[in-house]
Write an enzyme that holds these catalytic residues in place. Structure first.
Site, PDB file in Angstrom:
ATOM      1  N   ARG A 205       0.834  -1.204   0.000  1.00 55.46           N
ATOM      2  CA  ARG A 205       0.000   0.000   0.000  1.00 55.46           C
ATOM      3  C   ARG A 205       0.872   1.258   0.000  1.00 55.46           C
ATOM      4  O   ARG A 205       1.600   1.495   0.968  1.00 55.46           O
ATOM      5  CB  ARG A 205      -0.869  -0.013   1.264  1.00 55.46           C
ATOM      6  CG  ARG A 205      -1.713   1.221   1.423  1.00 55.46           C
ATOM      7  CD  ARG A 205      -2.325   1.299   2.812  1.00 55.46           C
ATOM      8  NE  ARG A 205      -3.116   2.505   2.937  1.00 55.46           N
ATOM      9  CZ  ARG A 205      -3.494   3.042   4.083  1.00 55.46           C
ATOM     10  NH1 ARG A 205      -3.159   2.462   5.227  1.00 55.46           N
ATOM     11  NH2 ARG A 205      -4.190   4.152   4.103  1.00 55.46           N
TER      12      ARG A 205
ATOM     13  N   TYR B 199       4.181   4.656   3.213  1.00 50.95           N
ATOM     14  CA  TYR B 199       4.167   3.737   4.358  1.00 50.95           C
ATOM     15  C   TYR B 199       5.351   2.765   4.400  1.00 50.95           C
ATOM     16  O   TYR B 199       5.486   2.021   5.372  1.00 50.95           O
ATOM     17  CB  TYR B 199       2.847   2.949   4.364  1.00 50.95           C
ATOM     18  CG  TYR B 199       1.640   3.853   4.508  1.00 50.95           C
ATOM     19  CD1 TYR B 199       1.443   4.589   5.672  1.00 50.95           C
ATOM     20  CD2 TYR B 199       0.712   3.987   3.478  1.00 50.95           C
ATOM     21  CE1 TYR B 199       0.344   5.428   5.805  1.00 50.95           C
ATOM     22  CE2 TYR B 199      -0.391   4.823   3.612  1.00 50.95           C
ATOM     23  CZ  TYR B 199      -0.572   5.543   4.767  1.00 50.95           C
ATOM     24  OH  TYR B 199      -1.643   6.379   4.904  1.00 50.95           O
TER      25      TYR B 199
END
Ligand code: DQA
Length: 147
Positions: free
Chosen positions: A17, A22
């Site tokens: 993701r 992240y």
């Protein structure tokens, strides 16, 4: 000492993701690091992730009397959930709000946290390391008598 690590919606997608935001670590990596950190400090840690707001609310609601503190990355519910905030307030347990990214460097809607005011501390922007830091900080706060 027993701790609970909660991760909110879309965090099971960590690894693939938006890696620019992240990173490439997975939820399993984050949970393993948090568990290792807790064990090193003589604490036990249970982990739970859900995309469903009500499941997170129920976990927080059942935590009182079972856990000594909570690390929670509420993900998008940080910015929307009165229910999660109310659950954390009712739990009367020290909770640390954790974010992988620095939400203040991102869109304006991420600058508001419904949950931070009912947490003892907030930690953000440290990526995977934040999972170790949050556990370490929570243990220190509990040992210092935080509520
Ligand atoms: C997040 C930040 C939130 O704004 C976002 O909705 C997430 C992840 C973080 O860990 O950086 O899903 O909580």
């Amino acid at each position: 000492m027993k701790l609970l690590l909660l991760n909110g919606p879309n965090l099971r997608l960590l690894g693939t993701r938006e890696p620019g935001i992240y990173g490439r670590f997975t939820l399993a990596d984050a949970e393993a690091l948090a568990r290792e950190t807790a064990a090193r400090l003589g604490a036990e840690l249970d982990c739970f992730q859900s995309d469903v707001e009500g499941e997170l609310v129920s976990k927080v609601g059942a935590a009182r009397g079972v856990y000594d503190g909570i690390v929670i990355n509420p993900a998008a519910y940080t910015h929307t959930s009165v229910a999660l905030r109310d659950a954390l307030a009712a739990a009367e347990l020290p909770a640390v709000e954790l974010h992988i990214s620095n939400t203040h460097r991102r869109e304006a809607f991420r600058h508001v946290s419904y949950t931070a005011p009912v947490c003892v501390a907030q930690l953000m922007g440290f990526g995977l390391t934040g999972y170790a830091l949050a556990v370490e900080g929570l243990v220190a706060l509990i040992q210092g008598g935080a509520r």
